[in-house]
Design a protein around this motif. Structure first.
Motif, mmCIF file in Angstrom:
data_model
loop_
_atom_site.group_PDB
_atom_site.id
_atom_site.type_symbol
_atom_site.label_atom_id
_atom_site.label_comp_id
_atom_site.label_asym_id
_atom_site.label_seq_id
_atom_site.Cartn_x
_atom_site.Cartn_y
_atom_site.Cartn_z
ATOM 1 N N VAL A 87 31.042 -2.355 -15.311
ATOM 2 C CA VAL A 87 31.577 -3.345 -14.311
ATOM 3 C C VAL A 87 32.379 -4.638 -14.772
ATOM 4 O O VAL A 87 33.367 -5.167 -13.920
ATOM 5 N N GLY A 88 32.506 -4.475 -16.048
ATOM 6 C CA GLY A 88 33.285 -5.109 -17.099
ATOM 7 C C GLY A 88 34.583 -4.765 -16.811
ATOM 8 O O GLY A 88 35.948 -5.443 -16.905
ATOM 9 N N ASP A 89 35.331 -3.786 -17.078
ATOM 10 C CA ASP A 89 36.058 -2.791 -17.223
ATOM 11 C C ASP A 89 37.291 -3.298 -16.108
ATOM 12 O O ASP A 89 38.605 -3.354 -16.888
ATOM 13 N N PRO A 90 36.957 -3.086 -14.681
ATOM 14 C CA PRO A 90 38.276 -3.022 -13.519
ATOM 15 C C PRO A 90 38.828 -5.052 -14.078
ATOM 16 O O PRO A 90 40.243 -5.012 -13.940
ATOM 17 N N LEU A 91 38.737 -5.619 -15.076
ATOM 18 C CA LEU A 91 38.581 -7.116 -15.372
ATOM 19 C C LEU A 91 38.968 -7.841 -16.354
ATOM 20 O O LEU A 91 38.439 -8.366 -17.041
ATOM 21 N N SER A 92 38.797 -6.543 -17.324
ATOM 22 C CA SER A 92 38.539 -7.164 -19.140
ATOM 23 C C SER A 92 40.587 -7.475 -18.695
ATOM 24 O O SER A 92 41.737 -7.462 -18.149
ATOM 25 N N GLY A 93 40.436 -8.677 -19.756
ATOM 26 C CA GLY A 93 41.629 -9.640 -20.068
ATOM 27 C C GLY A 93 41.371 -10.715 -18.227
ATOM 28 O O GLY A 93 42.695 -11.361 -18.507
ATOM 29 N N THR A 94 40.711 -11.290 -17.980
ATOM 30 C CA THR A 94 40.803 -11.285 -16.841
ATOM 31 C C THR A 94 39.732 -12.817 -16.826
ATOM 32 O O THR A 94 38.382 -12.628 -16.948
ATOM 33 N N LEU A 95 39.704 -14.717 -17.088
ATOM 34 C CA LEU A 95 39.189 -15.075 -17.601
ATOM 35 C C LEU A 95 38.715 -15.787 -16.059
ATOM 36 O O LEU A 95 39.573 -16.282 -14.738
ATOM 37 N N ALA A 96 37.216 -15.875 -16.605
ATOM 38 C CA ALA A 96 36.911 -17.434 -15.271
ATOM 39 C C ALA A 96 36.184 -18.728 -15.566
ATOM 40 O O ALA A 96 34.664 -18.648 -16.613
#
Length: 367
Positions: free
Chosen positions: A357-366
């Motif tokens: 579930v992390g791969d689609p948003l690698s490089g996206t911070l919250a």
């Protein structure tokens, strides 16, 4: 005919927490890659790490009883850590947190990368990567809102799961108990130019400019980045688990914490070559001993605490890699949960068939 795949929308798995009050922890594949920015490097999805390690693990299997393994519930054709979301109870899972001290003597000069030592240039004074992780929402309750919806005062992973499994009942929780373990120290000696096993890079030579860090001594130095071969790192992690079989159980997650250190797929000296998309880099990954969906055996994860705040890898800061790996471990503890082919979002450039579930948003911070 080209196969199509589903675009899966997930909640952000890149939580970033920089300066939190210090609270001690209690003692006791898909092979696509994404170019993070135009200057490289290429960050590989951690499912490729498991694929790369398959042969190595098959040649040296580790047997361990799994009768008292992780609590799991069925979800589609796979399993997720915890109990059914309709169960109004709290499941607490122990996380054995192991700081990894990487000592690389390169050309006779010692460079040490340690999450247990301060780094006045990158971290708040009197804090370490380990202490920041210890007091973070991975193990402490804080008010958390995801996708504009309040998930209450709880831990990060519990909030993530509650947001993902939207039909969860009010008193259902999956929480983590952090237990600090002795550091794992890895000592490597390489020539002045490094070798395939390990190399210390100067960020200025990599086109990343001057970076924060200590400006004297040998620990957590300014402008230095450690790269170690994936298979070398993984062998050390598994040996640590084996040596502590009485304390580490399949019902625990073992979380190995690196600091400003990453692993290369094949050759540590070639990790920054943007033309070699199969070599660089793994900032973290998770794995299981059996890779059996219904009975994964001992599970473990390794993740870098990045002290440079997006200046080496775009969208990567402090605990963002840790949040990525914890969310993936909870949703895919075996590393083999089957899902319909999905992709074409974020780091997943093609079709992927496991529930990472992390791969689609690698490089996206919250943050």
């Amino acid at each position: 005919m080209k196969a199509s795949c589903l675009t899966l929308i997930v909640i952000v798995a890149g939580m970033s927490i920089t300066a939190l009050a210090q609270q001690k922890i209690s003692s006791g594949t898909n092979s696509t890659a994404v170019q993070i920015n135009q200057r490289g490097p290429i960050v590989l999805p951690d499912s490729l790490a498991r694929e790369r390690l398959s042969t190595q693990h098959a040649s040296s299997p580790i047997g361990q009883a799994t009768t008292a393994g992780l609590p799991l519930f069925l979800f589609g054709g796979g399993t997720i850590v915890g109990t059914l979301p309709t169960d109004p109870s709290t499941t607490t899972i122990q996380v054995d947190v192991v700081p990894v001290v990487l000592n690389i003597t390169q050309g006779g000069v010692l460079y040490s990368f340690s999450p247990t030592q301060g780094d006045a240039g990158c971290l708040p004074i009197n804090y370490t990567a380990f202490s920041l992780l210890s007091g973070s929402p991975f193990f402490e309750n804080v008010p958390i809102t995801m996708n504009g919806v309040s998930e209450g005062t709880t831990q990060y992973l519990d909030a993530f799961q509650r947001a993902e499994l939207a039909y969860v009942v009010p008193n259902h929780h999956t929480t983590l108990l952090g237990v600090g373990f002795p550091p794992l120290t890895i000592n490597l000696s390489v020539p002045a130019t490094g070798n395939s096993t390990a190399k210390v890079f100067d960020t200025q030579d990599l086109g990343r400019g001057s970076q924060c860090g200590n400006n004297s001594g040998s620990v957590n130095l300014q402008n230095k980045l450690a790269v170690v071969k994936l298979s070398t790192l993984d062998s050390s992690l598994r040996n640590y688990i084996t040596a502590r079989g009485a304390q580490i159980q399949p019902s625990h997650l073992v979380l190995f914490l690196l600091y400003n250190s990453i692993s290369a797929n094949v050759d540590a000296t070639d990790f920054f070559n943007i033309n070699n998309q199969n070599n660089c880099c793994f900032l973290g990954y998770h794995d299981s001993y059996t890779r059996n969906v219904n009975n994964p055996g001992q599970t473990y994860a390794v993740a870098e605490f990045d002290g440079r705040n997006q200046t080496i890898f775009s969208g990567v800061a402090d605990v963002s890699v840790i949040s990525h790996e914890l969310a993936e471990w909870a949703n895919d503890p075996s590393g083999a949960n089957p899902v319909p082919a999905w992709g074409n979002i974020g780091q997943v450039q093609g079709c992927q068939t496991n529930l990472e579930v992390g791969d689609p948003l690698s490089g996206t911070l919250a943050p």
